[in-house]
Design a protein around this motif. Structure first.
Motif, short mmCIF file in Angstrom:
data_model
loop_
_atom_site.label_atom_id
_atom_site.label_comp_id
_atom_site.label_asym_id
_atom_site.label_seq_id
_atom_site.Cartn_x
_atom_site.Cartn_y
_atom_site.Cartn_z
N TYR A 1 -8.08 -15.86 -1.30
CA TYR A 1 -8.88 -15.33 -2.41
C TYR A 1 -10.26 -14.97 -1.87
CZ TYR A 1 -5.16 -16.77 -5.52
OH TYR A 1 -3.93 -16.89 -6.16
N THR A 2 -10.31 -13.82 -1.20
CA THR A 2 -11.51 -13.42 -0.48
C THR A 2 -12.64 -13.03 -1.42
OG1 THR A 2 -10.01 -12.56 1.21
CG2 THR A 2 -12.33 -12.01 1.43
N ALA A 3 -12.37 -12.20 -2.40
CA ALA A 3 -13.41 -11.72 -3.30
C ALA A 3 -14.04 -12.88 -4.06
CB ALA A 3 -12.83 -10.70 -4.28
N TRP A 4 -13.21 -13.79 -4.53
CA TRP A 4 -13.72 -14.96 -5.25
C TRP A 4 -14.63 -15.80 -4.35
CZ3 TRP A 4 -11.95 -20.21 -4.32
CH2 TRP A 4 -12.47 -21.14 -5.21
N ALA A 5 -14.22 -15.98 -3.08
CA ALA A 5 -15.03 -16.76 -2.15
C ALA A 5 -16.36 -16.07 -1.87
CB ALA A 5 -14.26 -16.98 -0.86
N MET A 6 -16.34 -14.75 -1.72
CA MET A 6 -17.58 -14.02 -1.50
C MET A 6 -18.53 -14.19 -2.69
SD MET A 6 -16.10 -10.51 0.21
CE MET A 6 -17.70 -9.69 0.04
N GLU A 7 -18.00 -14.15 -3.86
CA GLU A 7 -18.83 -14.32 -5.06
C GLU A 7 -19.47 -15.70 -5.08
OE1 GLU A 7 -18.56 -13.28 -9.82
OE2 GLU A 7 -16.73 -13.89 -8.76
N LYS A 8 -18.70 -16.72 -4.68
CA LYS A 8 -19.25 -18.08 -4.63
C LYS A 8 -20.41 -18.14 -3.62
CE LYS A 8 -17.30 -21.45 -6.17
NZ LYS A 8 -17.55 -22.25 -7.41
N VAL A 9 -20.24 -17.47 -2.47
CA VAL A 9 -21.31 -17.46 -1.47
C VAL A 9 -22.56 -16.79 -2.02
CG1 VAL A 9 -22.03 -16.50 0.75
CG2 VAL A 9 -19.76 -17.54 0.53
N ASN B 1 -29.48 -8.12 -1.99
CA ASN B 1 -29.87 -7.67 -0.65
C ASN B 1 -29.16 -8.45 0.46
OD1 ASN B 1 -31.77 -5.70 -1.56
ND2 ASN B 1 -33.20 -7.37 -2.04
N ILE B 2 -27.87 -8.64 0.30
CA ILE B 2 -27.06 -9.35 1.28
C ILE B 2 -26.25 -8.33 2.08
CG2 ILE B 2 -25.18 -11.00 1.65
CD1 ILE B 2 -26.08 -12.35 -0.99
N THR B 3 -26.51 -8.26 3.39
CA THR B 3 -25.75 -7.38 4.28
C THR B 3 -24.44 -8.08 4.65
OG1 THR B 3 -27.78 -6.43 5.17
CG2 THR B 3 -25.76 -6.16 6.48
N ARG B 4 -23.32 -7.36 4.51
CA ARG B 4 -22.01 -7.98 4.71
C ARG B 4 -21.30 -7.35 5.90
NH1 ARG B 4 -22.78 -6.09 0.11
NH2 ARG B 4 -21.11 -4.53 0.20
N ALA C 1 -14.10 -2.41 1.41
CA ALA C 1 -14.68 -2.94 0.18
C ALA C 1 -15.54 -4.18 0.45
CB ALA C 1 -13.57 -3.28 -0.81
N ILE C 2 -15.16 -4.97 1.46
CA ILE C 2 -15.91 -6.17 1.80
C ILE C 2 -17.24 -5.82 2.47
CG2 ILE C 2 -15.96 -8.22 3.30
CD1 ILE C 2 -12.90 -8.36 2.95
N ALA C 3 -17.22 -4.85 3.37
CA ALA C 3 -18.37 -4.55 4.23
C ALA C 3 -19.44 -3.75 3.50
CB ALA C 3 -17.90 -3.78 5.46
N SER C 4 -20.67 -3.89 4.01
CA SER C 4 -21.76 -3.06 3.51
C SER C 4 -21.56 -1.63 4.00
CB SER C 4 -23.10 -3.60 4.00
OG SER C 4 -23.39 -4.86 3.41
N LYS C 5 -22.34 -0.71 3.43
CA LYS C 5 -22.26 0.69 3.82
C LYS C 5 -23.35 1.02 4.85
CE LYS C 5 -18.98 1.33 0.79
NZ LYS C 5 -18.42 -0.01 0.72
N PRO C 6 -23.08 1.90 5.83
CA PRO C 6 -21.80 2.56 6.07
C PRO C 6 -20.81 1.62 6.77
CG PRO C 6 -23.38 3.22 7.73
CD PRO C 6 -24.13 2.36 6.76
N GLU C 7 -19.53 1.77 6.47
CA GLU C 7 -18.52 0.87 7.02
C GLU C 7 -18.47 0.92 8.55
OE1 GLU C 7 -17.93 3.14 4.74
OE2 GLU C 7 -17.02 2.23 2.96
N SER C 8 -18.79 2.05 9.13
CA SER C 8 -18.72 2.19 10.59
C SER C 8 -19.63 1.21 11.31
CB SER C 8 -19.08 3.62 10.99
OG SER C 8 -20.38 3.95 10.55
N VAL D 1 -18.06 -7.89 -6.79
CA VAL D 1 -18.71 -8.78 -5.83
C VAL D 1 -19.67 -8.01 -4.94
CG1 VAL D 1 -18.31 -10.30 -3.87
CG2 VAL D 1 -16.78 -10.39 -5.84
N ALA D 2 -19.26 -6.82 -4.48
CA ALA D 2 -20.12 -6.00 -3.64
C ALA D 2 -21.41 -5.63 -4.37
CB ALA D 2 -19.38 -4.76 -3.19
N ALA D 3 -21.29 -5.32 -5.65
CA ALA D 3 -22.47 -4.98 -6.44
C ALA D 3 -23.42 -6.16 -6.54
CB ALA D 3 -22.04 -4.52 -7.83
#
Length: 490
Positions: free
Chosen positions: A109-117, A161-164, A184-191, A153-155
C-alpha cells in the motif's frame, strides 16, 4: 562509501581551503535537508533483497552525514511502521537502528504509506525543521494496491514542498501500468526523480547519482563549473613508478549451509567493495567458494575489470558442509598457478571469509604449509557470532598468516565487513603515485592518509569524480591533495 561531491566543492562546503583545479566563483551556501527513507517491506520482497535495501539506506545516509542533514526511516506493507523519526536520529548509532528493522511482510500500500509520511513524519513534533529542504525516497519492488490515491498524495506532498524520488526495483516495473505508478510517485520532471533498476543488487550503483541530485537541490553545487579534464604530465611508461608491487588476490567464500542466504549476499557485497577499492592498481582477482567441495568461479585469466560485479553476483551459494582446510589447499594448488593466470612475480594473497565452523577434517597444517611454501599471504575473516568462540578463534588463527594479529579479523555481524575493507586496502604493496591538478604541485601520494577521520591506503573517489589522494599523511590538517596519475584500465 559513496559521495559524488567534487572534492574542491566539499572543501568550500566544509570550511576547507578552496584551492582547486578550477575556479568556482559562486558562493556556496549550505541548506539543511530532512530526508525520509520509505522501504517496501511487503511479502513480495525476498529477505536478502530487504537486507540489501537496508545496506543501501545505510550507505547513502553515511555519505550525506557530513552535511546539515537529518534522516528518518519508515517501512510499509499492509501496515506502516515509523522506525526512526528526525528527533530520534543519531549520527553515531543510525546503522544499528537500520539493522534492527525487521521486514513486516504483507500487501503493498504505497500511496497510503506516502500519505502517512507526508502527514506525520515531516512535522515539527517529530523533529522536522521549518527551514529545511524536504526529501522522500520511496524504494519499492512492485505495483501497489492503492495506486488510485497517488494524485491526492502527490498534491499533498507538493503542497508541503516535499521532493520525492521513486526507486522501482524488479521486473514488476516493466509494464506500462507500473511505469505510470513510478511516475505518479516521483516529483516532476520524472526524468530527474525516477529510477528503474532490474534488481536490488544495483541499488548501490544509483546512490551516487541520487546523492548528487539531493546535494544539488540543497544549493551546494549551484552554478559551479565542473573540474577540468587535464591530462597527466609526462611520466615513465609505468605511471605509478617501477616500485609498484603487483598483487594476485583470491577471495574464498564460505558457501556452507551454516551461512544464511542473506549473509551470503553481504559476503558478496564485501568482495565487490574490496575489489573495487584495489582495482586502480596492478591487481588481478579470482573468486572461489567452498562447502564440502571447492568451486572455482573466476580464475585470474577470466577476471573482467569492467564486469567483475556481475561475475560476483552470479555466484550461487553451494550449501553443504564446511571443509575449510580442504578448500584452502585446493586454491593454493590450482588457482595460484600459471595456467589459471597467476603471475610469477606478483604478491599472492588469499582472503578466506568464513563463519568459523567446520564439519570435516581440518587439514590446516598441510594447507598452510603448502601456502607458506608458495609465499601466499592469508587473511582469515571470521563472520557471525560463532566466529568469536574459542574454537573458532583457534581455527581462524590456524588458517591465517603469522602474526595472527595482522591477518585475522573477527566480527560478529556481516554488516561490519565494510569496515575492514579499508584495512585490507594496503595489500597491493607500496605505491608511488604522482598527482596532477589539486594544490600539491604534482607531489606524490602519501599512503596511508587520513581524510575526514578515515584512513585510506589507496587512491579514492570519495567526494571527487576522479581518483585522488592526499600528498601528506593527514589531509584534515594539511589540506594538500591531487588527482592520482593513473592510466585508464589499470
Amino acid at each position: 562509501m559513496l559521495n559524488p561531491l567534487p572534492l574542491w566543492l566539499l572543501m568550500a562546503f566544509s570550511g576547507y581551503s578552496t584551492a582547486a583545479p578550477t575556479d568556482c566563483s559562486t558562493k556556496v551556501v549550505q541548506a539543511p535537508a530532512d530526508i525520509v527513507f520509505l522501504l517496501d517491506g511487503s511479502g513480495s520482497v525476498a529477505a536478502d533483497q530487504f537486507l540489501i535495501m537496508k545496506t543501501f539506506v545505510k550507505n547513502m545516509t553515511r555519505s550525506l552525514l557530513p552535511y546539515d542533514t537529518l534522516f528518518s526511516f519508515a517501512q510499509y506493507s499492509s501496515s506502516f511502521n515509523k522506525h526512526v523519526n528526525f528527533n530520534q536520529f543519531s549520527r553515531t548509532t543510525f546503522e544499528s537502528r537500520v539493522n534492527s528493522i525487521v521486514q513486516s511482510r504483507g500487501g503493498t500500500y504505497t500511496a497510503w504509506a506516502m500519505e502517512k509520511v507526508v502527514q506525520e513524519m515531516f512535522d515539527s513534533s517529530v523533529g522536522a525543521r521549518a527551514g529545511a529542504k524536504r526529501f522522500l525516497i520511496v524504494i519499492t519492488d512492485g505495483q501497489s494496491s492503492d495506486s488510485i490515491n497517488y494524485p491526492s498524495v502527490a498534491a499533498q506532498a507538493d503542497a508541503s514542498n516535499i521532493t520525492r524520488y521513486a526507486i522501482g526495483v524488479g521486473a514488476a516495473w516493466g509494464s506500462k501500468s507500473s511505469h505510470n505508478e513510478l511516475n505518479a510517485i516521483a516529483s516532476k520532471p520524472e526524468s530527474e526523480h525516477l529510477f528503474q533498476v532490474a534488481n536490488f543488487g544495483v541499488l548501490e550503483q544509483i546512490s551516487k547519482s541520487l546523492e548528487k541530485k539531493i546535494l544539488t537541490e540543497q544549493g551546494v553545487a549551484e552554478n559551479c563549473p565542473k573540474p577540468g579534464n587535464q591530462t597527466c604530465p609526462p611520466t615513465p611508461s609505468d605511471p605509478l613508478n617501477t616500485t609498484r608491487a603487483s598483487a594476485d588476490i583470491v577471495f574464498l567464500l564460505d558457501g556452507s549451509s551454516s551461512v544464511k542466504a542473506d549473509k551470503f549476499v553481504l559476503i558478496k557485497e564485501f568482495v565487490k567493495s574490496v575489489t573495487k577499492t584495489l582495482l586502480p592498481f596492478d591487481t588481478l582477482f579470482a573468486f572461489a567458494q567452498y562447502s564440502d567441495q571447492m568451486t572455482k568461479h573466476v580464475n585470474f585469466n577470466e577476471f573482467n575489470r569492467t564486469d567483475f560485479e556481475n561475475q560476483v553476483d552470479s555466484i550461487v551459494q553451494r550449501q553443504g558442509g564446511t571443509h575449510t582446510g580442504y578448500a584452502v589447499e585446493k586454491v593454493v594448488k590450482y588457482m595460484f598457478h600459471s595456467f589459471a593466470g597467476a603471475r610469477p612475480a606478483a604478491k599472492r594473497i588469499l582472503m578466506i571469509i568464513t563463519d568459523g565452523q567446520t564439519s570435516g577434517p581440518s587439514n590446516y597444517a598441510t594447507a598452510t604449509a603448502l601456502a607458506d611454501e608458495k609465499n601466499i599471504t592469508r587473511y582469515a575473516i571470521g563472520v557471525s557470532s560463532f566466529s568469536t568462540s574459542q574454537m573458532a578463534k583457534k581455527r581462524l588463527n590456524a588458517i591465517a598468516s603469522k602474526p595472527e594479529s595482522d591477518y585475522v579479523f573477527q566480527i560478529d555481524n556481516f554488516d561490519a565487513l565494510g569496515n575492514i575493507s579499508k584495512a585490507l586496502g594496503s595489500v597491493s604493496g607500496e605505491q608511488v603515485v604522482p598527482t596532477v591538478n589539486g594544490n600539491a604541485d604534482g607531489a606524490p601520494c602519501e599512503f596511508p592518509f587520513v581524510y575526514l577521520g578515515t584512513s585510506y591506503s589507496t587512491c579514492t573517489t570519495i567526494n571527487h569524480d576522479k581518483p585522488w589522494c592526499s600528498t601528506t599523511s593527514n589531509f584534515d590538517e594539511d589540506e594538500r591533495w591531487g588527482e592520482c596519475c593513473i592510466q585508464d584500465g589499470e
